[in-house]
Design a protein around this motif. Structure first.
Motif, mmCIF file in Angstrom:
data_model
loop_
_atom_site.group_PDB
_atom_site.id
_atom_site.type_symbol
_atom_site.label_atom_id
_atom_site.label_comp_id
_atom_site.label_asym_id
_atom_site.label_seq_id
_atom_site.Cartn_x
_atom_site.Cartn_y
_atom_site.Cartn_z
ATOM 1 N N THR A 87 23.822 27.999 39.713
ATOM 2 C CA THR A 87 24.399 27.782 41.036
ATOM 3 C C THR A 87 23.325 27.868 42.111
ATOM 4 N N VAL A 88 22.471 28.857 41.998
ATOM 5 C CA VAL A 88 21.376 29.025 42.957
ATOM 6 C C VAL A 88 20.490 27.784 42.981
ATOM 7 N N LEU A 89 20.138 27.307 41.800
ATOM 8 C CA LEU A 89 19.245 26.145 41.714
ATOM 9 C C LEU A 89 19.938 24.878 42.205
ATOM 10 N N ASN A 90 21.204 24.704 41.852
ATOM 11 C CA ASN A 90 21.932 23.513 42.297
ATOM 12 C C ASN A 90 22.055 23.452 43.814
ATOM 13 N N GLU A 91 22.015 24.628 44.449
ATOM 14 C CA GLU A 91 22.098 24.667 45.910
ATOM 15 C C GLU A 91 20.726 24.484 46.569
ATOM 16 N N ILE A 110 24.828 13.230 26.744
ATOM 17 C CA ILE A 110 25.651 12.283 25.991
ATOM 18 C C ILE A 110 26.505 12.976 24.937
ATOM 19 N N GLY A 111 26.508 14.317 24.938
ATOM 20 C CA GLY A 111 27.330 15.067 24.001
ATOM 21 C C GLY A 111 28.452 15.778 24.716
ATOM 22 N N PHE A 112 28.642 17.053 24.374
ATOM 23 C CA PHE A 112 29.746 17.847 24.901
ATOM 24 C C PHE A 112 29.211 18.849 25.916
ATOM 25 N N ALA A 113 30.009 19.168 26.938
ATOM 26 C CA ALA A 113 29.676 20.181 27.957
ATOM 27 C C ALA A 113 28.456 19.764 28.780
ATOM 28 N N HIS A 114 28.677 18.816 29.686
ATOM 29 C CA HIS A 114 27.591 18.313 30.521
ATOM 30 C C HIS A 114 27.205 19.327 31.594
ATOM 31 N N LEU A 115 26.022 19.110 32.174
ATOM 32 C CA LEU A 115 25.481 20.025 33.176
ATOM 33 C C LEU A 115 25.796 19.538 34.589
ATOM 34 N N THR A 116 26.274 20.454 35.419
ATOM 35 C CA THR A 116 26.531 20.115 36.817
ATOM 36 C C THR A 116 25.245 19.785 37.565
ATOM 37 N N ASP A 117 24.109 20.224 37.040
ATOM 38 C CA ASP A 117 22.821 19.861 37.647
ATOM 39 C C ASP A 117 22.744 18.350 37.846
ATOM 40 N N LEU A 118 23.239 17.601 36.854
ATOM 41 C CA LEU A 118 23.173 16.140 36.923
ATOM 42 C C LEU A 118 24.480 15.529 37.397
ATOM 43 N N THR A 177 26.670 16.402 39.449
ATOM 44 C CA THR A 177 26.990 16.510 40.875
ATOM 45 C C THR A 177 25.981 15.783 41.765
ATOM 46 N N LEU A 178 25.023 15.085 41.174
ATOM 47 C CA LEU A 178 24.108 14.277 41.977
ATOM 48 C C LEU A 178 24.851 13.075 42.572
ATOM 49 N N PRO A 179 24.438 12.611 43.759
ATOM 50 C CA PRO A 179 25.067 11.405 44.323
ATOM 51 C C PRO A 179 25.014 10.223 43.363
ATOM 52 N N ASP A 180 23.889 10.064 42.687
ATOM 53 C CA ASP A 180 23.746 9.054 41.631
ATOM 54 C C ASP A 180 23.086 9.742 40.442
ATOM 55 N N PRO A 181 23.876 10.149 39.447
ATOM 56 C CA PRO A 181 23.312 10.907 38.333
ATOM 57 C C PRO A 181 22.543 10.077 37.319
ATOM 58 N N VAL A 182 22.610 8.753 37.414
ATOM 59 C CA VAL A 182 22.079 7.914 36.343
ATOM 60 C C VAL A 182 20.559 7.978 36.218
ATOM 61 N N PRO A 183 19.773 7.769 37.293
ATOM 62 C CA PRO A 183 18.312 7.781 37.112
ATOM 63 C C PRO A 183 17.785 9.088 36.523
ATOM 64 N N ALA A 184 18.227 10.217 37.055
ATOM 65 C CA ALA A 184 17.755 11.506 36.543
ATOM 66 C C ALA A 184 18.241 11.735 35.114
ATOM 67 N N SER A 185 19.432 11.274 34.811
ATOM 68 C CA SER A 185 19.967 11.431 33.453
ATOM 69 C C SER A 185 19.181 10.586 32.457
ATOM 70 N N ARG A 186 18.832 9.365 32.845
ATOM 71 C CA ARG A 186 18.060 8.494 31.948
ATOM 72 C C ARG A 186 16.690 9.110 31.673
ATOM 73 N N ARG A 187 16.024 9.564 32.722
ATOM 74 C CA ARG A 187 14.702 10.173 32.500
ATOM 75 C C ARG A 187 14.816 11.423 31.635
ATOM 76 N N SER A 188 15.867 12.202 31.843
ATOM 77 C CA SER A 188 16.043 13.416 31.045
ATOM 78 C C SER A 188 16.309 13.081 29.584
ATOM 79 N N LEU A 189 17.124 12.062 29.332
ATOM 80 C CA LEU A 189 17.369 11.648 27.955
ATOM 81 C C LEU A 189 16.082 11.199 27.269
#
Length: 389
Positions: free
Chosen positions: A118-122, A340-348, A350-362
């Protein structure tokens, strides 16, 4: 009386029955937030006293009775706290009692602290101590419960009492196989469907994940937390000093040390991806280095106290290199399953556009799995991150 599921109105009486509360009436509220259990906070009316009650339900809390789960997982959590209290009591909540009949832990109220995720997401930084304390925590617990820190007889007894087949099976499936096959638990953002399919079809990736899965299943190096991520760490300040508390070790079992480090690293890397996407990155890029350096330093500090001196200093170097390699690989599997599995992270999510960061993370997760043997430490991992753009 037998096992009873506590409701908010039961908690005050329960605490009095167990000798944890006096005659005054506390204010009780449910603060359950995780996937598995119920948590209540009891606070005195003047706010000077507080206790937390955590109870394991006979099912997964977020799913209800449709996903049954033995409440005996609370036994594993209580055993883990008991072990950690011997070597790192400053890094866990104070435990006031465990009720094995009702699978309930009574512990200190940590509502003055915040969940690290929560601290980091803020947008706040980790601070100078958090990841170092996590590294020390892993070293202290793992050394003390390994063949280096325990006699052979005590180790065998620990292994026997720490078997957790039901929760280990969840990890084996959810983290270490399901994201790479067709499975009902898997889901992802529609714009990530191509990578999800690509990962399922990648024979080399599946083989390397199978290798990590087998390490998880067979390598009983030490007692683990088993679910060490930024959502199971609380941080804050008390009496002017930074505080770090690790909680929720219900997935605890005897396994590969690198699994605990790997889960934490994965979550720090995803947190960094979020910060990069938002342009709020401060100290995120140093967390692998800080946690590894603290882990290695503390493990080496403890090494002269080992009970079996046949394992010499040269072996320690080899052992730590193996832990580092495992940690990098497990970090990759945790990143992938959280997208791409179960229990996703709010870090990604809750981003306005989660796709770019998610692709790089994958893509990073895949590289960590495939190249774990050649990545010699945090700086090498950082180079991989930079190569992905």
């Amino acid at each position: 009386m037998g096992y009873r599921i506590l409701e908010t109105e039961d908690v005050a009486g329960y605490l009095r029955e167990r000798g944890h509360w006096g005659t005054d009436e506390p204010e009780v509220r449910e603060v359950s937030d995780g996937n598995m259990n119920r948590v209540f906070l009891a606070t005195s009316t003047d706010g000077t006293r507080g206790l937390a009650v955590k109870q394991a339900l006979p099912w997964v809390r977020v799913a209800g009775p449709s996903w049954p789960m033995s409440p005996e997982r609370a036994d594993a959590e209580a055993r883990a706290y008991e072990q950690v209290a011997k070597v790192a009591p400053d890094k866990i909540p104070a435990i006031h009692g465990y009720d094995a009949e009702n699978y309930a832990l009574v512990m200190e109220d940590m509502s003055d602290l915040e969940v690290l995720r929560t601290v980091l997401n803020e947008g706040a930084p980790y601070g100078p101590d958090t990841s170092a304390r996590i590294g020390e925590f892993v070293a202290q617990l793992s050394f003390a419960t390994s063949d280096f820190g325990m006699s052979s007889a005590d180790r065998k007894a620990l292994i026997a009492t720490s078997v957790s087949p039901e929760l280990c099976k969840i990890t084996e499936d959810v983290v270490l196989s399901e994201p790479y096959i067709e499975h009902e638990h898997n889901h992802w953002h529609p714009e990530l469907a191509d990578l999800a399919a690509e990962f399922r079809a990648d024979a080399r990736l599946r083989t390397e994940v199978a290798d990590l899965r087998h390490v998880f299943m067979t390598s009983g190096q030490a007692l683990l937390h088993g679910d060490l991520h930024t959502g199971s760490v609380m941080v804050g300040v008390r009496e002017g000093a930074p505080v770090v508390r690790v909680f929720d070790p219900e997935f605890s079992f005897v396994g590969p040390i690198g699994f605990d480090l790997g889960l934490y690293w994965a979550n720090t890397l995803v947190s960094q991806a979020r910060a990069d996407a938002l342009g709020t990155a401060t100290d995120h890029g140093d967390q692998l280095r800080l946690s590894w350096e603290a882990f290695e330093s503390e493990f080496r500090r403890l090494w002269p106290t080992r009970v079996d001196t046949f394992f010499d200093d040269a072996y320690l170097d080899r052992f730590l290199a193996r832990v580092r390699t495992d940690s990098i690989g497990f970090a990759g599997t945790e990143i992938i399953r959280r997208i791409i599995g179960f229990a996703h992270l709010t870090d990604l999510t809750t981003l306005p556009d989660p796709v770019p960061a998610s692709r790089r993370s994958l893509l990073l997760g895949r590289e960590l799995i495939l190249r774990r043997a050649e990545l010699t430490g945090p700086e090498a991992v950082r180079a991989v991150i930079e190569s992905l753009g």
